[in-house]
Design a protein around this motif. Structure first.
Motif, PDB file in Angstrom:
ATOM      1  N   THR A 124      99.261  58.916  38.911  1.00  0.00           N
ATOM      2  CA  THR A 124      97.639  60.047  38.809  1.00  0.00           C
ATOM      3  C   THR A 124      97.201  59.846  37.949  1.00  0.00           C
ATOM      4  O   THR A 124      97.935  60.342  36.765  1.00  0.00           O
ATOM      5  CB  THR A 124      97.898  60.810  39.887  1.00  0.00           C
TER       6      THR A 124
ATOM      7  N   ASP B 179      97.368  56.136  42.109  1.00  0.00           N
ATOM      8  CA  ASP B 179      96.741  56.692  43.101  1.00  0.00           C
ATOM      9  C   ASP B 179      95.684  57.400  41.918  1.00  0.00           C
ATOM     10  O   ASP B 179      95.511  58.150  40.708  1.00  0.00           O
ATOM     11  CB  ASP B 179      97.223  58.402  43.505  1.00  0.00           C
TER      12      ASP B 179
ATOM     13  N   ARG C  79      98.681  60.366  49.998  1.00  0.00           N
ATOM     14  CA  ARG C  79      99.719  61.862  50.053  1.00  0.00           C
ATOM     15  C   ARG C  79     100.215  61.120  51.202  1.00  0.00           C
ATOM     16  O   ARG C  79     101.152  61.068  51.786  1.00  0.00           O
ATOM     17  CB  ARG C  79      99.475  63.411  50.795  1.00  0.00           C
TER      18      ARG C  79
ATOM     19  N   SER D 138      92.445  60.207  49.420  1.00  0.00           N
ATOM     20  CA  SER D 138      94.591  60.422  48.934  1.00  0.00           C
ATOM     21  C   SER D 138      95.592  60.164  49.757  1.00  0.00           C
ATOM     22  O   SER D 138      95.555  59.520  50.488  1.00  0.00           O
ATOM     23  CB  SER D 138      94.545  62.222  48.977  1.00  0.00           C
TER      24      SER D 138
ATOM     25  N   ARG E 234      94.638  61.803  38.865  1.00  0.00           N
ATOM     26  CA  ARG E 234      93.988  63.146  39.441  1.00  0.00           C
ATOM     27  C   ARG E 234      93.519  64.533  38.390  1.00  0.00           C
ATOM     28  O   ARG E 234      95.590  64.031  38.195  1.00  0.00           O
ATOM     29  CB  ARG E 234      94.043  63.240  41.104  1.00  0.00           C
TER      30      ARG E 234
END
Length: 195
Positions: free
Chosen positions: A174, A149, A157, A155, A176
């Protein structure tokens, strides 16, 4: 589905060494938050593309650190999904897996209406769902899916939720720094040599 355990794992990235111990219970997910270089290097270790400096990767208690990538029961959903642009959704899902079960995976992940579309005709979120369907169709029946990610990408998710609904154990790596996905993310420890 199996549990994933990263036991005292140490791996290199850009001249530094990183350490992590983490257990992802069967059918659950965990998020590892780190910068891109150690994150990519960690994914390579978990997938069997690189060896750790120390520690072990275990699936349901079985040490798979030295197992070849194709025999681990772990598969990757890369940034953007990694779909083959010249294949439609149906053929992307069947690629490298069991074509006889591609229709089941398309149905289960609510992709049947787009089976003849090509990746460029899909939204980024749809491409990730197609990548999940392909990952779940691997002949070795992967129980663990690793998601990469990255900031600036859609995203993952919804795709993670789809994988979990199918029963997969999920590890998200990730970079992020903000957003709900990174909340509660485990951060690897950078190891420094004592001088």
């Amino acid at each position: 589905m199996p549990s994933l355990h990263l036991h005292a794992l140490v791996w290199p990235a850009h001249g530094a060494r990183y350490h992590l111990t983490l257990t992802v219970p069967s059918g659950r997910s965990a998020v590892i938050g780190t910068t891109p270089d150690p994150g990519t290097a960690l994914a390579d270790v978990v997938l069997g593309l690189a060896r750790p400096l120390a520690g072990a990767v275990r699936l349901d208690g079985r040490d798979i650190t030295d197992a070849p990538p194709g025999e681990r029961g772990i598969t990757l959903v890369p940034v953007g999904g990694g779909l083959l642009p010249h294949l439609n959704v149906e053929r992307n899902v069947a690629y490298g897996g069991d074509p006889a079960h591609a229709a089941d995976r398309l149905r289960d992940l609510r992709l049947t209406g787009m089976r003849k579309r090509h990746p460029h005709e899909l939204s980024p979120a749809q491409r990730l769902r197609v990548a999940v369907a392909r990952a779940l169709g691997h002949p070795r029946n992967p129980g663990v899916i690793v998601f990469e990610d990255r900031a600036g990408q859609v995203s993952c998710r919804p795709a993670v939720s789809a994988a979990q609904a199918y029963g997969a154990t999920v590890l998200v790596i990730t970079d992020r720094e903000s957003g709900a996905l990174a909340d509660g993310a485990v951060r690897p420890e950078e190891l420094h040599d004592a001088t």
